[in-house]
Design a protein around this motif. Structure first.
Motif, PDB file in Angstrom:
ATOM      1  N   ALA A 131       6.655   7.172  30.879  1.00 52.32           N
ATOM      2  CA  ALA A 131       7.557   6.149  30.352  1.00 52.32           C
ATOM      3  C   ALA A 131       6.806   4.982  29.724  1.00 52.32           C
ATOM      4  O   ALA A 131       7.170   4.509  28.645  1.00 52.32           O
ATOM      5  CB  ALA A 131       8.472   5.651  31.473  1.00 52.32           C
ATOM      6  N   ILE A 132       5.735   4.507  30.385  1.00 44.18           N
ATOM      7  CA  ILE A 132       5.030   3.343  29.834  1.00 44.18           C
ATOM      8  C   ILE A 132       4.207   3.714  28.614  1.00 44.18           C
ATOM      9  O   ILE A 132       3.913   2.862  27.764  1.00 44.18           O
ATOM     10  CB  ILE A 132       4.156   2.661  30.905  1.00 44.18           C
ATOM     11  N   SER A 133       3.827   4.993  28.474  1.00 45.92           N
ATOM     12  CA  SER A 133       3.133   5.424  27.257  1.00 45.92           C
ATOM     13  C   SER A 133       4.013   5.214  26.039  1.00 45.92           C
ATOM     14  O   SER A 133       3.530   4.920  24.944  1.00 45.92           O
ATOM     15  CB  SER A 133       2.747   6.908  27.374  1.00 45.92           C
ATOM     16  N   VAL A 134       5.313   5.344  26.222  1.00 45.91           N
ATOM     17  CA  VAL A 134       6.280   5.101  25.143  1.00 45.91           C
ATOM     18  C   VAL A 134       6.573   3.612  24.997  1.00 45.91           C
ATOM     19  O   VAL A 134       6.668   3.085  23.884  1.00 45.91           O
ATOM     20  CB  VAL A 134       7.593   5.875  25.416  1.00 45.91           C
ATOM     21  N   ALA A 135       6.679   2.912  26.126  1.00 45.33           N
ATOM     22  CA  ALA A 135       7.183   1.533  26.118  1.00 45.33           C
ATOM     23  C   ALA A 135       6.113   0.456  26.089  1.00 45.33           C
ATOM     24  O   ALA A 135       6.441  -0.734  26.113  1.00 45.33           O
ATOM     25  CB  ALA A 135       8.078   1.327  27.355  1.00 45.33           C
ATOM     26  N   ASN A 136       4.827   0.812  25.998  1.00 42.38           N
ATOM     27  CA  ASN A 136       3.756  -0.192  26.045  1.00 42.38           C
ATOM     28  C   ASN A 136       3.905  -1.321  25.016  1.00 42.38           C
ATOM     29  O   ASN A 136       3.662  -2.486  25.351  1.00 42.38           O
ATOM     30  CB  ASN A 136       2.391   0.480  25.872  1.00 42.38           C
TER      31      ASN A 136
END
Length: 303
Positions: A131-136
């Motif tokens: 998820a954080i790979s997308v939302a960074n």
């Protein structure tokens, strides 16, 4: 959140994603002043003179909130709310919405009984990292806006808003800059996500086995507080490194930031903002999980 054979299987992925995003956004709106205080405390460094008492501007959660409100106005406490909501729609929706399907994948569709804690942790690590790979980029902009304090007269702000921040960062630093701090951010969010979701899942499962307890608001409250406490204890050091890297571009790498923070500020610097962080994550988890459980019921009734 539930057992392998729980009610979450009655909700489509779209329903899980939507209910997770709604709950995460609501919790974000309620608690972002504490997050702003946490970021300011984490970014605060000792002066070169080492005169800690004279140089520290922010002291404690309530003191930091009061200082920001007094010097910059109440609205400053909600700096970063727009990218914060962008982040929760993407990150919150994906990490929580994918948790039950990933957990089921790890144990197998034919598995019967309580899911082992190790599989819950593994599912939390996986969905947090994905998820954080997308939302960074949304996380970066949120931290940049929160880190910007009151400027001297005549000094223009770096960013006029969240959309301007995205475009300015790309123009001045390149597209890849939106993924600044991705290493510690993946580590931080994978660890904290696993601590939050696995502990909430496990605590809820344990409490429901105690006579007299049922799947109600009180149980969700206990599990949410436990999830917040475990998340802060485990994730604070990585969270500090992530905030410093995103708020200060002088660090060359995650290791460089870690070493300089340790050398210049000491080991306790990694738990800077612990109280506001727990106030933030504890209340965030309680609000989010309470909201999530109720919103999921709405989606279940419509399926």
């Amino acid at each position: 959140m539930g057992g392998h054979d729980g009610s979450s299987s009655d909700i489509s992925f779209a329903g899980r994603f939507a209910s997770s995003a709604i709950a995460a956004c609501f919790a974000e709106i309620c608690t972002i002043p504490l997050d702003t205080a946490k970021v300011r405390l984490q970014l605060q460094k000792k002066a070169a003179t080492g005169d800690k008492v004279a140089q520290l501007k922010y002291r404690g959660m309530l003191g930091t909130v009061a200082t920001i409100a007094r010097e910059e106005g109440l609205a400053a406490l909600w700096k970063g709310i727009i990218p914060g909501l962008h982040r929760q729609c993407l990150y919150g929706g994906l990490r929580i919405g994918l948790y039950d399907p990933i957990k089921s994948f790890y144990v197998g569709n034919d598995y019967v009984g309580d899911v082992p804690l190790s599989k819950k942790i593994l599912a939390g690590l996986t969905t947090g990292a994905l998820a954080i790979s997308v939302a960074n980029p949304t996380d970066l902009v949120k931290v940049r806006l929160q880190a910007e304090g009151k400027l001297p007269p005549g000094v223009p702000k770096r960013y006029s808003g969240s959309l301007n921040a995205y475009s300015t960062i790309v123009k001045q630093e390149g597209l890849a800059a939106l993924w600044t701090g991705i290493g510690p951010n993946i580590a931080r969010n994978a660890i904290i996500n696993a601590a939050e979701l696995a502990s909430y899942d496990q605590i809820k499962q344990t409490v429901l086995k105690i006579p007299g307890f049922s799947d109600n608001v009180f149980t969700h409250l206990l599990a949410g507080l436990g999830a917040g406490f475990f998340a802060v204890c485990i994730g604070s050091p990585v969270d500090v490194v992530k905030s410093r890297m995103m708020g200060d571009s002088t660090y060359k790498s995650t290791l460089d930031c870690f070493i300089k923070t340790l050398r210049n500020d000491g080991p306790f610097a990694f738990y800077k903002g612990f109280i506001p962080n727990f106030g933030r994550l504890g209340s965030w988890n309680v609000i989010m999980f309470l909201t999530l459980e109720q919103v999921k019921l709405v989606f279940m009734r419509q399926t």
